[in-house]
Design an enzyme around this catalytic site. Sequence first.
Site, PDB file in Angstrom:
ATOM      1  N   GLU A  96       0.775  -1.239   0.064  1.00  0.00           N
ATOM      2  CA  GLU A  96      -0.055   0.171   0.045  1.00  0.00           C
ATOM      3  C   GLU A  96       0.702   1.562   0.068  1.00  0.00           C
ATOM      4  O   GLU A  96       0.444   2.459  -0.588  1.00  0.00           O
ATOM      5  CB  GLU A  96      -1.026   0.060   1.378  1.00  0.00           C
ATOM      6  CG  GLU A  96      -2.013  -1.045   1.113  1.00  0.00           C
ATOM      7  CD  GLU A  96      -2.613  -1.667   2.293  1.00  0.00           C
ATOM      8  OE1 GLU A  96      -2.543  -1.132   3.423  1.00  0.00           O
ATOM      9  OE2 GLU A  96      -3.260  -2.710   2.265  1.00  0.00           O
ATOM     10  N   GLY A 172      -6.032  -8.173   1.315  1.00  0.00           N
ATOM     11  CA  GLY A 172      -7.280  -7.633   1.891  1.00  0.00           C
ATOM     12  C   GLY A 172      -8.446  -7.877   0.719  1.00  0.00           C
ATOM     13  O   GLY A 172      -9.650  -7.400   0.608  1.00  0.00           O
ATOM     14  N   SER A 213      -4.503 -12.005   3.056  1.00  0.00           N
ATOM     15  CA  SER A 213      -5.893 -12.889   3.252  1.00  0.00           C
ATOM     16  C   SER A 213      -5.671 -14.140   4.350  1.00  0.00           C
ATOM     17  O   SER A 213      -6.358 -15.095   4.185  1.00  0.00           O
ATOM     18  CB  SER A 213      -6.595 -13.040   2.350  1.00  0.00           C
ATOM     19  OG  SER A 213      -7.260 -11.987   1.397  1.00  0.00           O
TER      20      SER A 213
HETATM   21  C1  PEP Z   1      -1.438  -6.686   4.924  1.00  0.00           C
HETATM   22  O1  PEP Z   1      -1.813  -5.635   5.135  1.00  0.00           O
HETATM   23  O2  PEP Z   1      -0.009  -7.018   5.105  1.00  0.00           O
HETATM   24  C2  PEP Z   1      -2.171  -8.043   4.775  1.00  0.00           C
HETATM   25  C3  PEP Z   1      -1.619  -8.916   4.284  1.00  0.00           C
HETATM   26  O3  PEP Z   1      -3.533  -7.746   4.767  1.00  0.00           O
HETATM   27  P1  PEP Z   1      -4.701  -8.815   4.909  1.00  0.00           P
HETATM   28  O4  PEP Z   1      -4.318  -9.813   5.789  1.00  0.00           O
HETATM   29  O5  PEP Z   1      -5.740  -8.193   5.106  1.00  0.00           O
HETATM   30  O6  PEP Z   1      -4.801  -9.290   3.449  1.00  0.00           O
END
Ligand code: PEP
Length: 252
Positions: A96, A172, A213
Site C-alpha cells: 500500500e 485484503g 488474506s
Molecule cells: C497486510 O496488510 O499486510 C495484509 C496481508 O492484509 P490482509 O491480511 O488483510 O490481506
Amino acid sequence: MRTPFVAGNWKMNKTVAEARDLVFKMSMQLREIAGVEKVLCPPFTSLVAVSALLEGTDIGLGAQNMYWEEKGAFTGEVSPPMVKEFCRYVILGHSERRAYFGETDQTVNRKLISAQTFDLTPIVCVGETLDEYESSRTREVVARQTSQSLRDVDPAFAPRIVVAYEPVWAIGTGKASTADNANAVVKDIIRPALAELFGAETAQAIRVLYGGSVTAANAAEYFSQPDIDGALVGGASLKIDEFAAIVKAASK
Ligand code: PEP
C-alpha cells in the site's frame, strides 16, 4: 531453526481509545502463547499508549512505516529515533505504501539501511501485483524487489531482517495464495535472492513470512510449509480471537 513470527498490521484503523481497548483484551490471549515472536503494528498515534500496555509482556511493538532521515524539515514524517522510542520493529515497503505513496525499491532500501543504523528490526514487504502475476512476471518482480530493497545491508545485520512475501492480489481481497504457491515463491525466488546478497547460510536464517488474506482457518496450512516462517496479517489482526488463533497456529 527459525523462530516463527506473526505480526499484525492494523493499517489506518483504531483511535487511541479503541487501540487501548483492543490491546488490553488481545494481550491477555497472546501472552499465553509461547514459541512464536508476536508483534502488533498499530498506527503511529497509538504507539505510546500501546507500548505502555505491552510493557512486561513478550509482545513486540512495530511501526507501519518511517522516514529514513534522523530529523529535520520533513513535514508529516516520522524518524527512526522517534519510532525507536517505542518500537523494536518497523514494516517497510508495504504494497500500500508502494502503490499509494510512491515508495520504490530505492526508498525502501534507504529506510532499511536506516533501520539498521537505528537498531530496528525491519519487516520488508515484497510481492507482485495481479497484473504481474497474470503475465507470469512474479519471478522477475519479486527477485528484483528482494535484491534491490535489501542491497548494501551489513551481512551481520541481515539475519535480523524479516521478509514478508505479500502478493498484492491477495491482500485484503479474501483471495489468498495457495500455501504451495507461496512456499514455492519463497523457496525458489526469495531465498535464492537472499543467498546472492548474503550467502546461503544467512539466506536460510532469515525469516520469510506470507501475507495476504491469512485467517484462523487457513493459517496452519501456510505454517506447515517448510519455507514459510509465519505471517504478516492485516484484516484478521483486528479481531481478537482470530488473531490469537493465527498466533497459536504458528507456535505449533
Ligand atoms: C497486510 O496488510 O499486510 C495484509 C496481508 O492484509 P490482509 O491480511 O488483510 O490481506
